[in-house]
Design a protein around this motif. Structure first.
Motif, PDB file in Angstrom:
ATOM      1  N   LEU A 100       0.833  -1.199   0.000  1.00 46.94           N
ATOM      2  CA  LEU A 100       0.000   0.000   0.000  1.00 46.94           C
ATOM      3  C   LEU A 100       0.868   1.251   0.000  1.00 46.94           C
ATOM      4  CD1 LEU A 100      -2.531  -1.049   2.790  1.00 46.94           C
ATOM      5  CD2 LEU A 100      -2.859  -1.239   0.317  1.00 46.94           C
ATOM      6  N   CYS A 102       0.479   5.233   0.769  1.00 40.25           N
ATOM      7  CA  CYS A 102      -0.467   6.131   1.433  1.00 40.25           C
ATOM      8  C   CYS A 102       0.122   7.523   1.610  1.00 40.25           C
ATOM      9  CB  CYS A 102      -0.861   5.583   2.807  1.00 40.25           C
ATOM     10  SG  CYS A 102      -1.727   4.002   2.746  1.00 40.25           S
ATOM     11  N   CYS A 111      -5.132   5.995   0.986  1.00 43.71           N
ATOM     12  CA  CYS A 111      -4.433   5.049   0.124  1.00 43.71           C
ATOM     13  C   CYS A 111      -4.501   5.563  -1.309  1.00 43.71           C
ATOM     14  CB  CYS A 111      -5.080   3.670   0.219  1.00 43.71           C
ATOM     15  SG  CYS A 111      -4.360   2.446  -0.915  1.00 43.71           S
ATOM     16  N   GLN A 114      -2.338   0.594  -4.691  1.00 44.77           N
ATOM     17  CA  GLN A 114      -2.271  -0.727  -4.074  1.00 44.77           C
ATOM     18  C   GLN A 114      -1.776  -1.733  -5.107  1.00 44.77           C
ATOM     19  OE1 GLN A 114      -5.535  -4.012  -3.210  1.00 44.77           O
ATOM     20  NE2 GLN A 114      -5.814  -2.332  -1.747  1.00 44.77           N
ATOM     21  N   TYR A 125      -8.232  -2.024   2.307  1.00 49.55           N
ATOM     22  CA  TYR A 125      -7.785  -0.630   2.271  1.00 49.55           C
ATOM     23  C   TYR A 125      -7.547  -0.261   0.810  1.00 49.55           C
ATOM     24  CZ  TYR A 125      -5.557   3.567   4.193  1.00 49.55           C
ATOM     25  OH  TYR A 125      -5.243   4.861   4.544  1.00 49.55           O
ATOM     26  N   ARG A 127      -7.637   1.879  -2.896  1.00 44.40           N
ATOM     27  CA  ARG A 127      -7.261   3.203  -3.374  1.00 44.40           C
ATOM     28  C   ARG A 127      -8.438   4.158  -3.208  1.00 44.40           C
ATOM     29  NH1 ARG A 127      -4.315   6.349  -6.957  1.00 44.40           N
ATOM     30  NH2 ARG A 127      -5.596   7.712  -8.256  1.00 44.40           N
ATOM     31  N   ALA A 138       0.404   1.907   8.372  1.00 44.58           N
ATOM     32  CA  ALA A 138       0.538   2.897   7.302  1.00 44.58           C
ATOM     33  C   ALA A 138       0.236   4.301   7.791  1.00 44.58           C
ATOM     34  CB  ALA A 138      -0.387   2.535   6.139  1.00 44.58           C
TER      35      ALA A 138
END
Length: 250
Positions: A100, A102, A111, A114, A125, A127, A138
């Protein structure tokens, strides 16, 4: 309201649409924003003509197709995504997880890219999904590198969130906890966002050395063992360093 500029008024309209789970009617906007009807209609017309919002008859306003176009162009042109994409793909594939990328956005973390390496494991999680600064590796690694003044402001605004995330019951305690994360240069969390999932994150910096975002690897909790823990942490840190170097070269 007299001191609010036209761009600020338009942003308030977009913020209201963003925060609503359903299309927003003009009556709700008038009530929530306090604009005159003529002012609201003028700004809605400008935003609609720009493609940033769209109206659905008898339903209300939602985001328009221009948002999708801008997202597509961001994925193509953002230098951070361009530098990170191949590194993330290799990391996710070799470690059988999800990588990920971020960035901080207001008082949350978003995010922006990914890469999945194992089709049997997916991260929720996605985009474009924003989360708070206090939970998940993160987010916490970004929080750790914010200035003391920013941390103090955030603590004053979110004391309960700091305490619930075991970051401290005072601003001083929170700064100390975050200083420890910053000194080690990485963060590992387990089940803070999703049960059964572990996150390993390292910071990303801009050319001035300011925190730009984070690179993280999400894996099944059982896949992090005492045997491979240090290896995975160093892999994420190494990949973060590669991305920083690529950004500088661009």
């Amino acid at each position: 309201m007299a001191n609010v500029t036209t761009p600020q008024k338009m942003l308030r309209i977009l913020d209201l649409i963003e925060d609503s789970p359903i299309p927003v009617t003009t009556e709700v906007m008038l009530e929530q924003l306090g604009f005159t009807r003529s002012t609201l209609y003028r700004h809605l017309k400008s935003l609609s003509e720009a493609g940033l919002i769209s109206s659905i008859p008898d339903t209300g306003f939602t985001f328009g197709p221009r948002i999708t176009e801008l997202d597509y162009k961001m994925r193509l042109r953002d230098p951070l995504i361009s530098a990170a994409r191949p590194v993330m793909a290799e990391l996710a594939k070799s470690e059988h997880g999800v990588a990920l990328l971020c960035r901080r956005y207001r008082d949350r973390v978003l995010c922006i890219h990914q890469e999945a390496g194992d089709i049997s494991f997916r991260s929720n999680y996605e985009r474009g999904l924003a989360r708070n600064l206090f939970r998940g590796a993160a987010s916490r690694i970004i929080l750790a590198y914010l200035s003391p003044a920013t941390i103090n402001r955030l603590y004053a605004k979110f004391p309960g969130e700091f305490a619930a995330a075991a970051l401290g019951h005072s601003a001083a305690a929170a700064r100390q906890t975050l200083r420890q994360i910053r000194q080690q240069g990485w963060e590992v969390t387990e089940a803070q966002v999703t049960q059964g999932v572990t996150g390993i994150a390292a910071p990303l910096f801009d050319m001035r050395g300011d925190i730009l975002g984070s690179l993280s690897l999400t894996i099944k909790a059982q896949d992090l063992t005492p045997t491979n823990r240090n290896h995975l942490i160093e892999r994420v840190r190494f990949c973060s360093a590669i991305i920083r170097t690529a950004i500088r070269q661009d």
